[in-house]
Design a protein around this motif. Structure first.
Motif, PDB file in Angstrom:
ATOM      1  N   VAL A 161       0.856  -1.179   0.000  1.00  0.00           N
ATOM      2  CA  VAL A 161       0.000   0.000   0.000  1.00  0.00           C
ATOM      3  C   VAL A 161       0.896   1.234   0.000  1.00  0.00           C
ATOM      4  O   VAL A 161       1.530   1.548   1.011  1.00  0.00           O
ATOM      5  CB  VAL A 161      -0.945   0.015   1.211  1.00  0.00           C
ATOM      6  CG1 VAL A 161      -1.960   1.147   1.068  1.00  0.00           C
ATOM      7  CG2 VAL A 161      -1.665  -1.332   1.362  1.00  0.00           C
ATOM      8  N   ASP A 162       0.949   1.901  -1.137  1.00  0.00           N
ATOM      9  CA  ASP A 162       1.803   3.078  -1.277  1.00  0.00           C
ATOM     10  C   ASP A 162       1.143   4.275  -0.591  1.00  0.00           C
ATOM     11  O   ASP A 162       0.071   4.726  -0.998  1.00  0.00           O
ATOM     12  CB  ASP A 162       2.049   3.367  -2.762  1.00  0.00           C
ATOM     13  CG  ASP A 162       2.985   4.543  -2.966  1.00  0.00           C
ATOM     14  OD1 ASP A 162       3.846   4.760  -2.108  1.00  0.00           O
ATOM     15  OD2 ASP A 162       2.837   5.257  -3.975  1.00  0.00           O
ATOM     16  N   ASP A 163       1.820   4.769   0.438  1.00  0.00           N
ATOM     17  CA  ASP A 163       1.288   5.861   1.248  1.00  0.00           C
ATOM     18  C   ASP A 163       1.849   7.192   0.746  1.00  0.00           C
ATOM     19  O   ASP A 163       2.684   7.813   1.397  1.00  0.00           O
ATOM     20  CB  ASP A 163       1.650   5.620   2.722  1.00  0.00           C
ATOM     21  CG  ASP A 163       1.162   6.718   3.648  1.00  0.00           C
ATOM     22  OD1 ASP A 163       0.220   7.443   3.272  1.00  0.00           O
ATOM     23  OD2 ASP A 163       1.743   6.850   4.749  1.00  0.00           O
TER      24      ASP A 163
ATOM     25  N   LEU B 264       1.288 -10.456  -6.076  1.00  0.00           N
ATOM     26  CA  LEU B 264       1.560  -9.095  -5.622  1.00  0.00           C
ATOM     27  C   LEU B 264       0.591  -8.101  -6.240  1.00  0.00           C
ATOM     28  O   LEU B 264       0.319  -8.134  -7.440  1.00  0.00           O
ATOM     29  CB  LEU B 264       2.997  -8.710  -6.006  1.00  0.00           C
ATOM     30  CG  LEU B 264       3.428  -7.261  -5.762  1.00  0.00           C
ATOM     31  CD1 LEU B 264       3.386  -6.909  -4.277  1.00  0.00           C
ATOM     32  CD2 LEU B 264       4.834  -7.024  -6.334  1.00  0.00           C
ATOM     33  N   ARG B 265       0.066  -7.199  -5.396  1.00  0.00           N
ATOM     34  CA  ARG B 265      -0.770  -6.096  -5.868  1.00  0.00           C
ATOM     35  C   ARG B 265      -0.288  -4.796  -5.242  1.00  0.00           C
ATOM     36  O   ARG B 265       0.174  -4.775  -4.107  1.00  0.00           O
ATOM     37  CB  ARG B 265      -2.238  -6.314  -5.486  1.00  0.00           C
ATOM     38  CG  ARG B 265      -2.926  -7.470  -6.199  1.00  0.00           C
ATOM     39  CD  ARG B 265      -4.277  -7.755  -5.586  1.00  0.00           C
ATOM     40  NE  ARG B 265      -5.133  -6.570  -5.567  1.00  0.00           N
ATOM     41  CZ  ARG B 265      -6.205  -6.451  -4.789  1.00  0.00           C
ATOM     42  NH1 ARG B 265      -6.529  -7.413  -3.944  1.00  0.00           N
ATOM     43  NH2 ARG B 265      -6.948  -5.349  -4.850  1.00  0.00           N
ATOM     44  N   LEU B 266      -0.439  -3.718  -5.989  1.00  0.00           N
ATOM     45  CA  LEU B 266      -0.089  -2.385  -5.496  1.00  0.00           C
ATOM     46  C   LEU B 266      -1.361  -1.586  -5.283  1.00  0.00           C
ATOM     47  O   LEU B 266      -2.185  -1.452  -6.196  1.00  0.00           O
ATOM     48  CB  LEU B 266       0.825  -1.668  -6.497  1.00  0.00           C
ATOM     49  CG  LEU B 266       1.173  -0.211  -6.158  1.00  0.00           C
ATOM     50  CD1 LEU B 266       2.015  -0.129  -4.888  1.00  0.00           C
ATOM     51  CD2 LEU B 266       1.905   0.441  -7.333  1.00  0.00           C
ATOM     52  N   LEU B 267      -1.524  -1.037  -4.089  1.00  0.00           N
ATOM     53  CA  LEU B 267      -2.660  -0.186  -3.765  1.00  0.00           C
ATOM     54  C   LEU B 267      -2.152   1.218  -3.459  1.00  0.00           C
ATOM     55  O   LEU B 267      -1.004   1.411  -3.073  1.00  0.00           O
ATOM     56  CB  LEU B 267      -3.426  -0.737  -2.557  1.00  0.00           C
ATOM     57  CG  LEU B 267      -3.884  -2.204  -2.621  1.00  0.00           C
ATOM     58  CD1 LEU B 267      -4.510  -2.613  -1.298  1.00  0.00           C
ATOM     59  CD2 LEU B 267      -4.840  -2.422  -3.771  1.00  0.00           C
ATOM     60  N   GLU B 268      -3.019   2.201  -3.612  1.00  0.00           N
ATOM     61  CA  GLU B 268      -2.680   3.593  -3.306  1.00  0.00           C
ATOM     62  C   GLU B 268      -3.635   4.109  -2.232  1.00  0.00           C
ATOM     63  O   GLU B 268      -4.831   3.804  -2.243  1.00  0.00           O
ATOM     64  CB  GLU B 268      -2.807   4.460  -4.566  1.00  0.00           C
ATOM     65  CG  GLU B 268      -2.002   3.967  -5.762  1.00  0.00           C
ATOM     66  CD  GLU B 268      -0.543   4.374  -5.698  1.00  0.00           C
ATOM     67  OE1 GLU B 268      -0.214   5.227  -4.851  1.00  0.00           O
ATOM     68  OE2 GLU B 268       0.257   3.842  -6.483  1.00  0.00           O
ATOM     69  N   THR B 269      -3.124   4.940  -1.319  1.00  0.00           N
ATOM     70  CA  THR B 269      -3.966   5.409  -0.225  1.00  0.00           C
ATOM     71  C   THR B 269      -4.787   6.641  -0.579  1.00  0.00           C
ATOM     72  O   THR B 269      -5.874   6.832  -0.052  1.00  0.00           O
ATOM     73  CB  THR B 269      -3.123   5.760   1.017  1.00  0.00           C
ATOM     74  OG1 THR B 269      -2.199   6.804   0.680  1.00  0.00           O
ATOM     75  CG2 THR B 269      -2.372   4.554   1.521  1.00  0.00           C
ATOM     76  N   GLY B 270      -4.275   7.525  -1.412  1.00  0.00           N
ATOM     77  CA  GLY B 270      -4.956   8.797  -1.641  1.00  0.00           C
ATOM     78  C   GLY B 270      -4.748   9.733  -0.468  1.00  0.00           C
ATOM     79  O   GLY B 270      -3.839   9.560   0.350  1.00  0.00           O
TER      80      GLY B 270
END
Length: 348
Positions: free
Chosen positions: A46-48, A68-74
Motif C-alpha cells: 500500500v503506497d502511502d 503481488l498487488r499495489l494499492l494507493e492510499t490517496g
C-alpha cells in the motif's frame, strides 16, 4: 473475562500487507522475501503517497510475483496517521483468514510465516508478533538500537506479555500476524487510527477483548535494518521513545535515573580533584557495563556490543529527552510529515 481461544485456529492462508512510504531502497527485498513464504497467498503493498520510486519498483515486480498487488492510499483522512491508514486500506482488500502486517524494511527468512502459524496453533494465539533480528552496520546503530531493545525488554518481558492473566500487551509492527476475524472484531486499524504505536495498541485491544497474544524473538525468522542514517534513527526514536517508556513525564525521569549511571559519572568527574573517586567511578562504571553485557545476551544481541555502552547511554538519554520535549511541544516528524501529539498537563 470470557476467553475467545479456539484451538486449531491457525489453519488458513495469509495476506501480507506492507504499508510503504518512500521505501524505494528496501521494498524489493521485502516483497521478494514475502513471496518465498509458501503460506502467503497474497501480497498487498500500500503506497502511502510516496515521493520516491516506491510504486515504480513494486510495479516492476508484479510480472515476477503474480500474488503481488499495489494499492494507493490517496489523501490522508483527518485523525489518521499515514501508516495506520495504509494498513487499514490493505486489510480492506485482503482475501485470506490471516493478516500479516510488516514494514518495508523487514525481510522474512525461510519458515517465518510457518513458524508464526505453528505458534498460533500451539498457544491458541489470535495475534503473533516477532521482534526482528536487528541488522546494524554503523557505530551509532550498534550503540543505540541494542540499548533501546534491552530497556524495552525490561518494560515488556515476553513471558508477561504472553501470560493471559497479565494485562501487559505489546507487539512489533515489523511482523504482526492476526486472525482476520479477530482484527475485525477489535475494530482493526480504525480503532487505533491516530496511535503512533499502533502495533502495541492493536495488541492491547486484542488482549483486552479476551484474545490470546504471543510476542517473542524473531531471531532467524525475520530481520530488519531500521535506519540507514543517523538523522533517520534519531527521528524514529524521537517519535516513539517517549511513548514506549510510559508516555508520562514522570516515567521519563524515572527511566533516565535508572538507565544512566549517574553515580559512576559523578565520581569520575570528582576524580579530577580526588584520584580515589576516579578509581571508584571507573570500577562502578565497569560493573554497570558488565551488567549491560548480560542484558545484551538475554536479548539476543552479541556480547561484543558491550564496547558501545558509554556512547549508548549518551545517545539513549539524549533521544529520550528529545522525544519528551517534542511531545511537550506537541509535534513530532516522520518521513516528511508532522504528527500532532501532546503531553497531558505539560507546561509548554
Amino acid at each position: 473475562m470470557e476467553s475467545h481461544f479456539v484451538r486449531g485456529s491457525a489453519d488458513g492462508r495469509v495476506t501480507a500487507i506492507v504499508p510503504a512510504r518512500n521505501e524505494e531502497q528496501v521494498i524489493a527485498a521485502c516483497v521478494k522475501a514475502l513471496a518465498q513464504q509458501p503460506e502467503i497467498a497474497e501480497i498487498l503493498v500500500v503506497d502511502d503517497q510516496s515521493e520516491d520510486g516506491t510504486a515504480r519498483v513494486v510495479r516492476g515486480l508484479i510480472d515476477e510475483i503474480p500474488q503481488l498487488r499495489l494499492l494507493e492510499t490517496g489523501a490522508l483522512p483527518a485523525g489518521w496517521l499515514g501508516k495506520n491508514n495504509a494498513a487499514w486500506k490493505g486489510a480492506g482488500e485482503a482475501a485470506n483468514s490471516w493478516l500479516l502486517f510488516t514494514d518495508a524494511d523487514a525481510e522474512l527468512l525461510p519458515g517465518a510465516t510457518a513458524g508464526a502459524l505453528q505458534i498460533a496453533g500451539e498457544f491458541d494465539a489470535a495475534l503473533v508478533s516477532f521482534s526482528p533480528e536487528q541488522v546494524m552496520e554503523s557505530w551509532y546503530e550498534k550503540a543505540l538500537i541494542p540499548f533501546v531493545y534491552c530497556r524495552l525488554g525490561r518494560r515488556f518481558p515476553f513471558k508477561e506479555v504472553n501470560d493471559p492473566a497479565s494485562r501487559l500487551a505489546a507487539a512489533n509492527g515489523q511482523f504482526l500476524m492476526i486472525r482476520r476475524d479477530v482484527y475485525d472484531a477489535i475494530g482493526g486499524h480504525a480503532s487505533v487510527a491516530g496511535e503512533v504505536l499502533e502495533d502495541v495498541a492493536l495488541a492491547r485491544n486484542a488482549k483486552a477483548a479476551g484474545y490470546r497474544i504471543w510476542f517473542g524473538s524473531g531471531k532467524r525468522l525475520v530481520r530488519a535494518r531500521m535506519y540507514r542514517s543517523f538523522a533517520a534513527m534519531w527521528e524514529g526514536w524521537k517519535k516513539n521513545l517517549y511513548l514506549l517508556v510510559g508516555g508520562k513525564g514522570g516515567a521519563v525521569y524515572r527511566e533516565l535515573f535508572s538507565a544512566v549511571p549517574w553515580i559512576p559519572f559523578l565520581l569520575i568527574v570528582i576524580g579530577i580533584w580526588m584520584p580515589f573517586a576516579l578509581v571508584a567511578g571507573v570500577v562502578l562504571l565497569l560493573v554497570r557495563q558488565a551488567g549491560y553485557g548480560l542484558e545484551l545476551r538475554s536479548n539476543q544481541f552479541p556480547g561484543s556490543l558491550i564496547l558501545y555502552y558509554v556512547p549508548a547511554v549518551g545517545l539513549y538519554a539524549g533521544v529520550l529527552w528529545a522525544s519528551y520535549r517534542a511531545y511537550v511541544r506537541g509535534r513530532v516528524a516522520w518521513k516528511g510529515r508532522e504528527i500532532a501529539v501532546g503531553v497531558q498537563g505539560a507546561v509548554r
